[in-house]
Design a protein around this motif. Structure first.
Motif, PDB file in Angstrom:
ATOM      1  N   ASP A 127      40.079  74.460  28.584  1.00 24.96           N
ATOM      2  CA  ASP A 127      40.664  73.823  29.769  1.00 24.96           C
ATOM      3  C   ASP A 127      42.077  74.321  30.016  1.00 24.96           C
ATOM      4  O   ASP A 127      42.517  74.467  31.161  1.00 24.96           O
ATOM      5  N   ARG A 128      42.814  74.596  28.928  1.00 29.03           N
ATOM      6  CA  ARG A 128      44.210  75.022  29.032  1.00 29.03           C
ATOM      7  C   ARG A 128      44.353  76.533  29.113  1.00 29.03           C
ATOM      8  O   ARG A 128      45.458  77.056  29.014  1.00 29.03           O
ATOM      9  N   LYS A 129      43.212  77.226  29.259  1.00 27.83           N
ATOM     10  CA  LYS A 129      43.197  78.697  29.367  1.00 27.83           C
ATOM     11  C   LYS A 129      43.813  79.344  28.131  1.00 27.83           C
ATOM     12  O   LYS A 129      44.510  80.351  28.221  1.00 27.83           O
ATOM     13  N   GLN A 130      43.528  78.780  26.953  1.00 22.08           N
ATOM     14  CA  GLN A 130      44.090  79.295  25.706  1.00 22.08           C
ATOM     15  C   GLN A 130      42.998  79.701  24.718  1.00 22.08           C
ATOM     16  O   GLN A 130      43.269  79.866  23.532  1.00 22.08           O
ATOM     17  N   CYS A 166      47.009  65.696  35.867  1.00 23.97           N
ATOM     18  CA  CYS A 166      48.312  66.263  35.468  1.00 23.97           C
ATOM     19  C   CYS A 166      49.343  66.103  36.582  1.00 23.97           C
ATOM     20  O   CYS A 166      50.504  65.763  36.324  1.00 23.97           O
ATOM     21  N   ASP A 171      47.585  71.408  18.010  1.00 28.17           N
ATOM     22  CA  ASP A 171      48.277  70.495  18.930  1.00 28.17           C
ATOM     23  C   ASP A 171      49.127  69.494  18.151  1.00 28.17           C
ATOM     24  O   ASP A 171      50.295  69.248  18.479  1.00 28.17           O
ATOM     25  N   ASP A 218      41.342  67.472  35.428  1.00 29.20           N
ATOM     26  CA  ASP A 218      42.530  67.842  34.657  1.00 29.20           C
ATOM     27  C   ASP A 218      43.698  68.145  35.586  1.00 29.20           C
ATOM     28  O   ASP A 218      44.828  67.662  35.388  1.00 29.20           O
ATOM     29  N   GLU A 219      43.443  68.942  36.600  1.00 32.88           N
ATOM     30  CA  GLU A 219      44.500  69.346  37.524  1.00 32.88           C
ATOM     31  C   GLU A 219      45.096  68.138  38.244  1.00 32.88           C
ATOM     32  O   GLU A 219      46.323  67.981  38.332  1.00 32.88           O
ATOM     33  N   GLY A 241      41.716  68.789  28.688  1.00 32.27           N
ATOM     34  CA  GLY A 241      42.635  69.206  27.628  1.00 32.27           C
ATOM     35  C   GLY A 241      44.099  69.203  27.996  1.00 32.27           C
ATOM     36  O   GLY A 241      44.952  68.813  27.193  1.00 32.27           O
ATOM     37  N   THR A 242      44.442  69.616  29.211  1.00 34.25           N
ATOM     38  CA  THR A 242      45.853  69.744  29.572  1.00 34.25           C
ATOM     39  C   THR A 242      46.518  68.380  29.697  1.00 34.25           C
ATOM     40  O   THR A 242      47.625  68.169  29.193  1.00 34.25           O
ATOM     41  N   VAL A 258      47.067  66.695  26.195  1.00 34.66           N
ATOM     42  CA  VAL A 258      48.237  67.228  25.482  1.00 34.66           C
ATOM     43  C   VAL A 258      49.534  66.782  26.150  1.00 34.66           C
ATOM     44  O   VAL A 258      50.518  66.455  25.471  1.00 34.66           O
ATOM     45  N   LYS A 259      49.532  66.731  27.472  1.00 32.41           N
ATOM     46  CA  LYS A 259      50.720  66.293  28.200  1.00 32.41           C
ATOM     47  C   LYS A 259      51.089  64.857  27.836  1.00 32.41           C
ATOM     48  O   LYS A 259      52.257  64.556  27.530  1.00 32.41           O
TER      49      LYS A 259
END
Length: 376
Positions: A255-258, A57, A111, A53-54, A83-84, A87-88
């Protein structure tokens, strides 16, 4: 080419993240990373997904639209995806976002609703074309959408409408013959029964629908006082299909820390029982099969101890218990009893019991694995 070779190619050029690259290397790495993930997504643990993910992104910021389109198409059909970055890319230009908006099950209702409110009409059309459009998502499209997305939504036989959304659609139908015709063509809308479901203003609108098109039977129109959605959602019962989707969406949220108490409260508020169960599974760090067993056996004791150990407030606990997809709906007496037990047990005591359960479960698993190895 083997997955190992793909991995070596993908990870060999990480210098591009520090700017030591050229444009071709950036795009090559971005595509290869996504391709590799598509091969191994079902075998990655949470830490590995977070690493993908990192990096994806970061790379998405450095490549041209063609590469982002390619990666979006790779990620769209995956049941588990970072996840991040999903969404991006879903908020990207429409040619990038479209495959994700139409097909990705990683995108949650929240989302999609956020994208409906902030992005273009083309984004809304893509969302209205999804295989399944839940009530809240459809409501957002009717609220923010222009004609093209609303027409696409009404023509989608798998779109679900609540009463408030139907009232808005009926009102728009008086100004748009195409929407009116599409509404009348839906087999899941009962135009001839259940009076009084829609307020008097909407009822007047329904009477005026006869003037929009002569195709509407004026005799039937005179008898109609409501438009109702004739499928009631079954609030009880576990669905393996819904669980699978919910679990992967919850993992993407993590994954998005949410993933926190606010997310749990939102699931309870909107009646997302499978999402609430999946969220608790992740937050408690128990196997999905364990939580599913609790639900199937109506194990109120296990749920009470686990959620007390997790530190939920009594109000949130009460809402979650009422929302979870139990085998049978808890009675009012069940709810009262469970809440009383929750308030009676101390958090430290619950945490100790829960840790003993966890250790016992791990010991049983280790013994079972050892016996299987000996037998082999």
């Amino acid at each position: 080419m083997s997955e190992l070779d793909e991995g070596q190619r993908a990870f060999s050029s990480f210098r591009v993240l520090n700017g030591e690259d050229n444009h071709s290397e950036r795009e090559h790495l971005f595509r290869n990373m996504a391709q590799l993930f598509s091969y191994v997504s079902d075998r990655c643990d949470d830490d590995q997904v977070a690493q993908y993910d990192e990096v994806l992104c970061q790379l998405a910021e450095l490549v041209e639209v063609e590469a982002r389109v390619h990666v979006a198409k790779l990620l769209a059909p995956l049941e588990r995806a970072p996840g991040t970055v999903v969404v991006k890319l879903a908020n990207d230009d429409i040619e990038v976002a479209k495959p994700l908006l139409e097909f990705s099950n990683v995108l949650s209702d929240d989302d999609l609703i956020d994208i409906i409110g902030r992005q273009s009409e083309e984004h809304r059309v893509a969302i209205a074309s999804r295989t399944s459009v839940p009530e809240r998502v459809g409501e957002a499209i009717v609220e923010h959408g222009e004609k093209s997305s609303v027409v696409r939504l009404v023509r989608n036989s798998n779109a679900e409408f609540d009463k408030a959304t139907l009232e808005k659609l009926v009102e728009r139908a008086t100004r748009d013959a195409e929407i009116a015709a599409d509404l009348r063509g839906r087999p899941d809308l009962d135009w001839k029964s259940l009076r009084g479901e829609i307020d008097t203003v909407a009822n007047k609108v329904l009477e005026n629908l006869a003037e929009v098109s002569r195709a509407l039977d004026p005799v039937a129109a005179g008898k109609v006082n409501a438009v109702v959605y004739n499928r009631m959602r079954n609030r009880a019962g576990f669905s393996a299909t819904e669980w699978k989707v919910a679990y992967n969406q919850v993992k993407a949220l993590s994954d998005r820390k949410q993933l926190d108490d606010r997310a749990l409260a939102r699931f309870a508020r909107f009646g997302y029982g499978h999402h609430a169960a999946a969220a608790l599974t992740v937050m408690l760090r128990v196997g999905p099969e364990v939580f599913v067993k609790w639900l199937a056996s109506q194990d109120y004791v296990a749920i009470t101890v686990a959620l007390k150990a997790a530190g939920l407030s009594p109000d949130l606990f009460e809402a979650i218990v009422a929302t979870l997809p139990w085998r049978d709906l808890p009675s009012e007496a069940d709810k009262t009893m469970v809440l009383s037990r929750f308030e009676a047990i101390e958090k430290d005591e619950a945490a100790g019991i829960f840790q003993l359960w966890r250790a016992h479960s791990f010991r049983k698993r280790a013994v079972s694995e050892d016996r299987a190895a000996v037998s082999a």
